[in-house]
Design a protein around this motif. Structure first.
Motif, PDB file in Angstrom:
ATOM      1  N   GLU B  57      -2.750   1.713   2.708  1.00  0.00           N
ATOM      2  CA  GLU B  57      -2.225   2.476   3.869  1.00  0.00           C
ATOM      3  C   GLU B  57      -1.191   1.779   4.675  1.00  0.00           C
ATOM      4  O   GLU B  57      -1.196   0.889   5.363  1.00  0.00           O
ATOM      5  N   ILE B  58      -0.096   2.310   4.754  1.00  0.00           N
ATOM      6  CA  ILE B  58       1.047   1.724   5.465  1.00  0.00           C
ATOM      7  C   ILE B  58       1.012   2.184   6.698  1.00  0.00           C
ATOM      8  O   ILE B  58       0.859   3.360   7.291  1.00  0.00           O
ATOM      9  N   THR B  59       0.756   1.040   7.769  1.00  0.00           N
ATOM     10  CA  THR B  59       0.749   1.364   9.318  1.00  0.00           C
ATOM     11  C   THR B  59       2.061   1.169  10.031  1.00  0.00           C
ATOM     12  O   THR B  59       2.224   1.712  11.214  1.00  0.00           O
ATOM     13  N   SER B  60       3.040   0.597   9.441  1.00  0.00           N
ATOM     14  CA  SER B  60       4.356   0.295  10.318  1.00  0.00           C
ATOM     15  C   SER B  60       5.293  -0.154   9.215  1.00  0.00           C
ATOM     16  O   SER B  60       5.031  -0.818   8.324  1.00  0.00           O
ATOM     17  N   GLY B  61       6.571   0.260   9.187  1.00  0.00           N
ATOM     18  CA  GLY B  61       7.738  -0.232   8.221  1.00  0.00           C
ATOM     19  C   GLY B  61       7.900   0.607   7.086  1.00  0.00           C
ATOM     20  O   GLY B  61       7.113   1.658   6.993  1.00  0.00           O
ATOM     21  N   THR B  62       8.729   0.459   6.409  1.00  0.00           N
ATOM     22  CA  THR B  62       9.225   1.210   5.116  1.00  0.00           C
ATOM     23  C   THR B  62       9.193   0.482   3.793  1.00  0.00           C
ATOM     24  O   THR B  62       9.653  -0.809   4.063  1.00  0.00           O
ATOM     25  N   CYS B  63       8.725   0.869   2.906  1.00  0.00           N
ATOM     26  CA  CYS B  63       8.775   0.259   1.599  1.00  0.00           C
ATOM     27  C   CYS B  63       8.926   1.226   0.617  1.00  0.00           C
ATOM     28  O   CYS B  63       8.645   2.378   0.431  1.00  0.00           O
ATOM     29  N   ASP B  64       9.216   0.631  -0.578  1.00  0.00           N
ATOM     30  CA  ASP B  64       9.443   1.202  -1.820  1.00  0.00           C
ATOM     31  C   ASP B  64       8.363   0.870  -2.769  1.00  0.00           C
ATOM     32  O   ASP B  64       8.182  -0.619  -3.093  1.00  0.00           O
ATOM     33  N   GLY B  69       2.464   2.521 -14.296  1.00  0.00           N
ATOM     34  CA  GLY B  69       2.173   3.778 -15.043  1.00  0.00           C
ATOM     35  C   GLY B  69       3.251   5.036 -14.431  1.00  0.00           C
ATOM     36  O   GLY B  69       3.441   6.012 -15.033  1.00  0.00           O
ATOM     37  N   GLU B  70       3.592   4.669 -13.245  1.00  0.00           N
ATOM     38  CA  GLU B  70       4.509   5.704 -12.694  1.00  0.00           C
ATOM     39  C   GLU B  70       5.973   5.453 -13.187  1.00  0.00           C
ATOM     40  O   GLU B  70       6.287   4.218 -13.118  1.00  0.00           O
ATOM     41  N   ALA B  71       6.629   6.482 -13.026  1.00  0.00           N
ATOM     42  CA  ALA B  71       8.104   6.466 -13.568  1.00  0.00           C
ATOM     43  C   ALA B  71       9.206   5.793 -12.637  1.00  0.00           C
ATOM     44  O   ALA B  71      10.102   4.804 -13.029  1.00  0.00           O
ATOM     45  N   ALA B  72       8.859   6.082 -11.407  1.00  0.00           N
ATOM     46  CA  ALA B  72       9.765   5.454 -10.407  1.00  0.00           C
ATOM     47  C   ALA B  72       9.046   5.123  -9.111  1.00  0.00           C
ATOM     48  O   ALA B  72       8.070   5.386  -9.071  1.00  0.00           O
ATOM     49  N   PHE B  73      10.227   4.644  -8.319  1.00  0.00           N
ATOM     50  CA  PHE B  73       9.831   3.792  -6.847  1.00  0.00           C
ATOM     51  C   PHE B  73       9.632   5.125  -6.114  1.00  0.00           C
ATOM     52  O   PHE B  73      10.374   6.479  -6.199  1.00  0.00           O
ATOM     53  N   LYS B  74       8.747   4.981  -5.095  1.00  0.00           N
ATOM     54  CA  LYS B  74       8.596   6.000  -4.309  1.00  0.00           C
ATOM     55  C   LYS B  74       8.674   5.668  -2.866  1.00  0.00           C
ATOM     56  O   LYS B  74       8.139   4.269  -2.738  1.00  0.00           O
ATOM     57  N   THR B  75       9.330   6.138  -1.534  1.00  0.00           N
ATOM     58  CA  THR B  75       9.293   5.475  -0.431  1.00  0.00           C
ATOM     59  C   THR B  75       8.050   5.807   0.617  1.00  0.00           C
ATOM     60  O   THR B  75       7.563   6.877   0.534  1.00  0.00           O
ATOM     61  N   TYR B  76       7.456   4.729   1.024  1.00  0.00           N
ATOM     62  CA  TYR B  76       6.459   4.994   1.843  1.00  0.00           C
ATOM     63  C   TYR B  76       6.677   4.362   3.262  1.00  0.00           C
ATOM     64  O   TYR B  76       7.147   3.396   3.527  1.00  0.00           O
ATOM     65  N   THR B  77       6.221   5.099   4.247  1.00  0.00           N
ATOM     66  CA  THR B  77       6.508   4.774   5.652  1.00  0.00           C
ATOM     67  C   THR B  77       5.177   4.979   6.401  1.00  0.00           C
ATOM     68  O   THR B  77       4.150   5.254   5.839  1.00  0.00           O
ATOM     69  N   ALA B  78       4.978   4.504   7.825  1.00  0.00           N
ATOM     70  CA  ALA B  78       4.007   4.557   8.324  1.00  0.00           C
ATOM     71  C   ALA B  78       3.254   5.959   8.405  1.00  0.00           C
ATOM     72  O   ALA B  78       3.838   6.879   8.600  1.00  0.00           O
TER      73      ALA B  78
END
Lengths: 105, 105
Positions: B57-64, B69-78
């Motif tokens: 669980e992302i609680t702060s910040g942004t990451c890819d 097994g997944e094809a691509a990066f996804k962006t996750y934020t808080a």
């Protein structure tokens, strides 16, 4: 010294100092007091300025510390501690990965 | 989402990964479960191999993040999260300082 604090609250957001050379998390106690549990990465040579007085208890690792006003560096290892006066400062050189508990006031 | 965990135990020794690019502390709950509260430093590009399944669980910040097994990066934020299967792995690229809570099992 126990390796855990029990019956506490812990902050989810890290306290990051000196681009990550020192990272801690805040621990809140039922009596309202706060401590931090932190780590200083090997080879880091840092200077901390403090507000409230601090007690630094080294829980693992070895570091050389010079507290403002003291003439020389002293070596601290797990189980030892040092105090820093209000508005004081200290230089800390981590010989390896240093874990600490910092208490305030 | 609260910014603290209450009524827990917290380990005093940090978990340090990738020379400090990721640092966490372990949090133990009354029901016997364990989580970590951690930070990934800005610009870090890390690959984690997991044992037990993990919920991040992302609680702060942004990451890819790219989960194996997944094809691509996804962006996750808080406030967003992702799951990693048992014995899986994930690549995580921190755009800035990313704080997370990791749950196991």
């Amino acid at each position: 010294m126990s390796d855990k604090f029990d019956n506490v609250s812990v902050g989810k957001k890290a306290n990051v100092f000196f681009d990550g050379k020192c990272v801690s998390h805040s621990v809140f106690f039922p009596d309202g007091s706060r401590k931090t549990v932190g780590v200083i990465l090997p080879g880091s040579q840092l200077t901390f300025n403090v507000g409230a007085p601090e007690l630094m208890e080294i829980t693992s690792g070895t570091c050389d510390v010079k507290i403002a006003g003291e003439a020389a560096f002293k070596t601290y290892t797990a189980g030892t501690s040092f105090k820093v006066a209000e508005n004081g400062s200290f230089d800390i050189h981590a010989k390896d990965e240093v874990n600490y508990v910092c208490s305030f006031g």
